[in-house]
Write a protein that holds these residues in place. Sequence first.
Motif, PDB file in Angstrom:
ATOM      1  N   ASP A 241       0.751  -1.107   0.223  1.00  0.00           N
ATOM      2  CA  ASP A 241       0.000   0.179   0.042  1.00  0.00           C
ATOM      3  C   ASP A 241       0.979   1.235  -0.027  1.00  0.00           C
ATOM      4  O   ASP A 241       0.452   2.605  -0.915  1.00  0.00           O
ATOM      5  CB  ASP A 241      -1.122  -0.050   1.056  1.00  0.00           C
ATOM      6  N   GLU A 242       1.847   1.261   0.907  1.00  0.00           N
ATOM      7  CA  GLU A 242       2.833   2.405   1.119  1.00  0.00           C
ATOM      8  C   GLU A 242       3.627   2.701  -0.377  1.00  0.00           C
ATOM      9  O   GLU A 242       3.717   3.892  -0.866  1.00  0.00           O
ATOM     10  CB  GLU A 242       3.760   2.331   2.089  1.00  0.00           C
ATOM     11  N   LEU A 243       3.982   1.781  -0.969  1.00  0.00           N
ATOM     12  CA  LEU A 243       4.888   1.921  -2.242  1.00  0.00           C
ATOM     13  C   LEU A 243       4.044   2.194  -3.134  1.00  0.00           C
ATOM     14  O   LEU A 243       4.410   2.993  -3.987  1.00  0.00           O
ATOM     15  CB  LEU A 243       5.387   0.472  -2.605  1.00  0.00           C
ATOM     16  N   GLY A 244       2.657   1.675  -3.346  1.00  0.00           N
ATOM     17  CA  GLY A 244       1.816   2.033  -4.245  1.00  0.00           C
ATOM     18  C   GLY A 244       1.426   3.691  -4.217  1.00  0.00           C
ATOM     19  O   GLY A 244       1.123   4.338  -5.052  1.00  0.00           O
ATOM     20  N   THR A 245       1.232   3.982  -2.877  1.00  0.00           N
ATOM     21  CA  THR A 245       0.990   5.651  -2.796  1.00  0.00           C
ATOM     22  C   THR A 245       2.057   6.638  -3.371  1.00  0.00           C
ATOM     23  O   THR A 245       2.002   7.384  -3.855  1.00  0.00           O
ATOM     24  CB  THR A 245       0.788   5.793  -1.099  1.00  0.00           C
ATOM     25  N   GLN A 246       3.256   5.825  -2.823  1.00  0.00           N
ATOM     26  CA  GLN A 246       4.310   6.739  -3.530  1.00  0.00           C
ATOM     27  C   GLN A 246       4.780   6.685  -4.943  1.00  0.00           C
ATOM     28  O   GLN A 246       4.966   7.758  -5.445  1.00  0.00           O
ATOM     29  CB  GLN A 246       5.791   5.977  -2.696  1.00  0.00           C
ATOM     30  N   LEU A 247       4.305   5.365  -5.674  1.00  0.00           N
ATOM     31  CA  LEU A 247       4.256   5.609  -7.004  1.00  0.00           C
ATOM     32  C   LEU A 247       3.348   6.213  -7.889  1.00  0.00           C
ATOM     33  O   LEU A 247       3.606   6.501  -9.152  1.00  0.00           O
ATOM     34  CB  LEU A 247       4.506   3.862  -7.335  1.00  0.00           C
ATOM     35  N   ALA A 248       2.212   6.338  -7.312  1.00  0.00           N
ATOM     36  CA  ALA A 248       1.230   7.127  -7.899  1.00  0.00           C
ATOM     37  C   ALA A 248       1.675   8.248  -8.604  1.00  0.00           C
ATOM     38  O   ALA A 248       1.110   8.569  -9.677  1.00  0.00           O
ATOM     39  CB  ALA A 248      -0.089   7.011  -6.853  1.00  0.00           C
TER      40      ALA A 248
END
Length: 320
Positions: A33-40
């Motif tokens: 989840d955290e990585l996805g938020t950073q990659l968005a």
Amino acid sequence: MNIIKFLKDWTLPVSITVGTVCYLTFYYVPQLDELGTQLAPVFDVIFPLFVFLTLWVTFCKVDFHQMRPHRWHIGVLVAQLLLVAVNIGIIFLVETDVEQKLLWEAMLTCIIGPAASASPVVTGKLGGNISTMTTYVLISSLASALLIPLVFPMLEQAIKVSFIEAFLIILQKVSIVLLLPLVLGWLMQHYMKGICAKIAAMPNLSFYFWAISLSITTGITVKNIMHSTASLTLLLLIAVTTFVLCWVQFGIGRAIGHHLGEEVNAGQALFQKNTALSIWVAYMYLHPVASVGAGCYVLWQNIINSLELWQYRKSEKVKN
């Protein structure tokens, strides 16, 4: 070597699969989840960049002397207007049925949108005329910019922007990814001929740039479907009807082109849509559920593109 050949021959389905798997992995694995938020925000920048690169490379090969209106442009544009009129008529007939109205509004976003900015890329791979296709993309973008602000206020009362504002926003969205690389391609053809020739010597470069864009688009599409508040029945109906619509527009475009001697170009022009703009239109003017239609459409049109490319490769082998 067989794997490399497979990836080259089936680039578009592979891109769709990669985009789908990547998003679903992030969706179902909480640790990401955290990585996805950073990659968005990174993908928000990467997507228009690769669309820009796709078109810039394509326009380095365009013969600008051929960029003039043709008869098939008029035929395809008239067909689009007729399909829009029929769709609007059906929406008014089913206005009291909320799900039916959403279904047909989802269909409308897939009809009223302009030809895809990257459609000259696939057209070129199919042996079509990149220059005349580019001209049609410009014409259809202007037509849609005029048509959308006129049509959609008739369907929904809660319109967020005025006609002029919507017209300018649509032109801005189209200009950034279409006119800018077009101008850059023209400048390079005239003032940086050596570099332009080297880019033109890599025939599949623009296609692979487009494949990366398609993976990102697919991920966004899957995200919209997974987070949609619509019933499963409605989502399935939208998926099926947009699949049928994709083939209908493809068939009509091909028929017009066959009659006017531009079968490949006219077929791509009518059915290959700027789905990113269609999704924006659905959110701006209609209901978020209507955006699922354009999301599904992008998958169907690229599956058809893959089948076309396979058939074209097969026919070229027979000729040789």
